[in-house]
Enzyme design. Structure first.
Site, PDB file in Angstrom:
ATOM      1  N   GLU A 197       4.328  -1.111  -2.191  1.00  0.00           N
ATOM      2  CA  GLU A 197       3.468   0.074  -1.839  1.00  0.00           C
ATOM      3  C   GLU A 197       2.418  -0.081  -0.772  1.00  0.00           C
ATOM      4  O   GLU A 197       2.224   0.852   0.016  1.00  0.00           O
ATOM      5  CB  GLU A 197       2.321   0.333  -3.099  1.00  0.00           C
ATOM      6  CG  GLU A 197       1.656   1.447  -3.030  1.00  0.00           C
ATOM      7  CD  GLU A 197       0.838   1.704  -4.381  1.00  0.00           C
ATOM      8  OE1 GLU A 197      -0.308   2.154  -4.194  1.00  0.00           O
ATOM      9  OE2 GLU A 197       1.178   1.354  -5.380  1.00  0.00           O
ATOM     10  N   ASP A 198       2.068  -1.245  -0.548  1.00  0.00           N
ATOM     11  CA  ASP A 198       1.139  -1.711   0.641  1.00  0.00           C
ATOM     12  C   ASP A 198       1.474  -2.505   1.878  1.00  0.00           C
ATOM     13  O   ASP A 198       1.039  -2.486   2.892  1.00  0.00           O
ATOM     14  CB  ASP A 198       0.117  -2.407   0.137  1.00  0.00           C
ATOM     15  CG  ASP A 198      -0.843  -1.547  -1.076  1.00  0.00           C
ATOM     16  OD1 ASP A 198      -0.569  -0.324  -1.016  1.00  0.00           O
ATOM     17  OD2 ASP A 198      -1.437  -2.033  -1.737  1.00  0.00           O
TER      18      ASP A 198
END
Length: 624
Positions: free
Chosen positions: A88-89
């Site tokens: 996600e990051d």
């Protein structure tokens, strides 16, 4: 401030705790995979920092620590805990995770990764909830890892701004804490609830915490005496067990105060005595629990009807215990919980500890059926509404006067029943008779009730009725009706009725108007979980407007009591009473007075003034 070198040492030390926790129950090959996952997470997050200024990698390590130590999850779940934010990051992909750690880890990480879309079905939050719940069709482990993630986020929430705190705390109270409870994770549920309460309503949290500490000091000597008496009684009978007095958490006490309408000092069972026993080799759990019960009731007087047997009839989340109320030598009933070590462990770890795979499969099968039913309806916020209404409650069977069976979720009200019959009856329901007795349409129903509805064409749905229903059909009908009513540019919540000076939060509506709620309002908590991006900080200051309030007074009846109260309000405080109702039974007067105030501080001053009147024992604000 920590130096880079200091953080390197801290990171290595904290990661080692995860490895040490997992070492006794994983193979050498899996330990290599676990350490590899840590190294990947450390490299991927190397340039990221948390709001506190700490390296971001400390968060995945903390989540892995909870997953490994507190929840004792399997090695792939702990690997996923290390990697849960990588896709996600950071630039790393699910395909890379799969190639390096296998398809099982990749699946777990994918479920834990918030979906990125150009347009969400409703909101990013709701889509994320739906993704996680749908994963339980296949595997329950992602939910446990997510709860570990949420637990650490809540433990470190103080570094966030107040609106962000409200968003995270709201969705925790609305979604994650009830889910933890449904999964049997009692201690996780309790911690999540209290952390949410602390950040949503800091004033109430601080006040109840203060009252608990005062009570703990005042009761310490006699509660310790009772604990030693129980312990000595068991030792004399050859029972090996630990005995401890535990205070209920602030949120649990706050909830009970609101449920029963009591203040702190009048609330029963603020604490309980917990017995955790070892099961002898020649006995079983139930036999030992009943033996302890028999020993204790030979030495202490038992409250009639005070026994609850959750061993033979566990709660739906699997909780097992034997609860009994015993009379202490200081003349107060004490709640005692009798648990085996296995029962206590299950309360910590929930479904993951169940010895019976049949239990797990039966529970998951029920949940999957619920999801399939919900999937036939809308997938947005109504999806979440029906999940919380249906999944978090058991079913009850009630009847019409003509013996027709109506199946409703537990905690359903007369209004839910009315809407189940027809929308028209629900919209115009005025009152009811339950088993022949007069009842409000907001009253909750019990299994086996016979319900008769009486309607009035002048009665229509209102916002307060929305909070009295739990079924999808009833909520949808009321929301549809209310949605067709023009809304003013500025609104006070019609359920919690905030007044200036209270802790409030605002929500920007679709029509750009602002609705103000008290921070402990159930509607605000639900909206924070669903529409966190629409939260706005609000300073609700007095402006000369009078806001109607009602206070309830309990006092020892005497001559001139009414005159003294009326004189206090009308003459001393110069307020105009809009209504006054009183009743007296056995020399105890119950009084309700309505009047207008400019602010919460003014209300507090009024309540303190009334409290100082001779004979007045209790004064509290009434919320309809």
């Amino acid at each position: 401030m920590e130096t880079t070198q200091d953080y390197d040492a801290i990171i290595a030390e904290k990661a080692q705790r995860v490895f040490d926790s997992m070492k006794p129950r994983v193979s050498d090959a899996d330990m290599v995979r676990l350490k590899d996952a840590f190294e990947l997470a450390k490299e991927a997050h190397s340039s990221q920092f948390r709001k506190t200024g700490e390296p971001y990698i400390l968060h995945p390590i903390a989540v892995a620590t909870i997953a490994a130590g507190e929840l004792r999850l399997d090695v792939n779940s702990v690997i996923a805990a290390f990697l849960h934010d990588v896709v996600e990051d950071t630039p790393h992909s699910i395909e890379e995770i799969e190639a390096r750690f296998g398809d099982d880890v990749a699946y777990l990480v994918k479920v834990l990764t918030k979906p990125e879309k150009k347009q969400y079905a409703t909101t990013k939050q709701v889509d994320n909830f739906k993704q996680m719940l749908n994963s339980m069709q296949r595997d329950i482990r992602p939910i446990f890892v997510k709860l570990a993630d949420r637990l650490h986020n809540m433990r470190t929430l103080s570094s966030m701004k107040s609106d962000k705190q409200m968003k995270i705390a709201g969705e925790t109270d609305y979604f994650y804490a009830p889910l933890a409870n449904r999964l049997g994770l009692y201690y996780v549920k309790t911690e999540l609830e209290n952390l949410s309460f602390r950040f949503r309503c800091p004033h109430d949290y601080k006040e109840i915490t203060r009252l608990i500490e005062i009570d703990r000091k005042q009761q310490k000597e006699r509660l310790e005496r009772f604990r030693r008496q129980v312990e000595a009684t068991l030792v004399e009978s050859g029972i090996e067990a630990s005995v401890a007095v535990e205070y209920r958490a602030p949120y649990s006490i706050w909830r009970k105060m609101n449920r029963y309408g009591d203040d702190f000092n009048h609330l029963k069972y603020r604490h309980f005595t917990e017995i955790i026993f070892k099961v002898p080799d020649d006995s079983d759990e139930k036999e030992t629990a009943l033996k302890i019960y028999s020993i204790l009731t030979d030495s202490f007087k038992e409250k009639p009807g005070g026994l609850s047997n959750y061993i033979d009839s566990p709660k739906e989340n699997g909780y097992q215990s034997l609860h009994v109320k015993l009379l202490a030598d200081f003349g107060r009933w004490q709640e005692v919980h009798i648990n085996s070590e296995r029962m206590a462990e299950d309360s910590h770890r929930g479904l993951e500890t169940r010895q019976s795979q049949e239990y797990i499969e039966r529970w998951l099968h029920k949940f999957r059926n619920v999801l399939r039913d919900i999937g036939k309806h809308e997938v947005g916020i109504d999806f979440m509404e029906k999940v919380t209404a249906t999944f978090y409650n058991d079913d009850i069977m009630v009847f019409t006067p003509h013996r027709k069976t109506i199946l409703l979720p537990q905690k359903a009200s007369v209004l839910d029943f009315a809407y189940e019959i027809s929308t028209e009856i629900g919209d115009h329901a005025k009152y009811a008779r339950i088993n022949g007795f007069l009842a409000s349409v907001k009253d909750p129903l019990q299994r086996g009730d016979v319900v008769e509805i009486f309607t009035d064409p002048d009665v229509t749905p209102s916002l307060d009725r929305l909070e009295a229903v739990v079924t999808y059909k009833a909520r949808n009908a009321i929301q549809t009706y209310l949605g067709n009513i023009p809304k003013p540019e500025f609104n006070r919540c019609g359920f919690c009725h905030p007044i200036p000076g209270e802790e409030v939060i605002g929500f920007r509506e679709d029509d750009e108007s602002l609705t103000i709620h008290k921070r402990d309002c159930p509607i605000a908590i639900r909206l924070a979980a669903q529409r966190g991006d629409q939260i706005e900080s609000v300073d609700f200051e007095p402006d000369g407007t009078l806001y109607p309030v009602t206070v309830s007074i309990k006092a020892i009846d005497r001559v001139h009591l009414f005159v003294d109260i009326a004189d206090c309000i009308s003459k001393r405080l110069n307020l105009n009473m809009t209504s006054y109702m009183s009743s007296c039974k056995d020399y105890i007067a119950s009084i309700e007075i309505s009047f207008g105030v400019h602010s919460f501080s003014e209300l507090e001053t009024i309540m303190k003034s009334i409290s100082s009147i001779d004979g007045v024992d209790e004064v509290k604000r009434k919320i309809d």
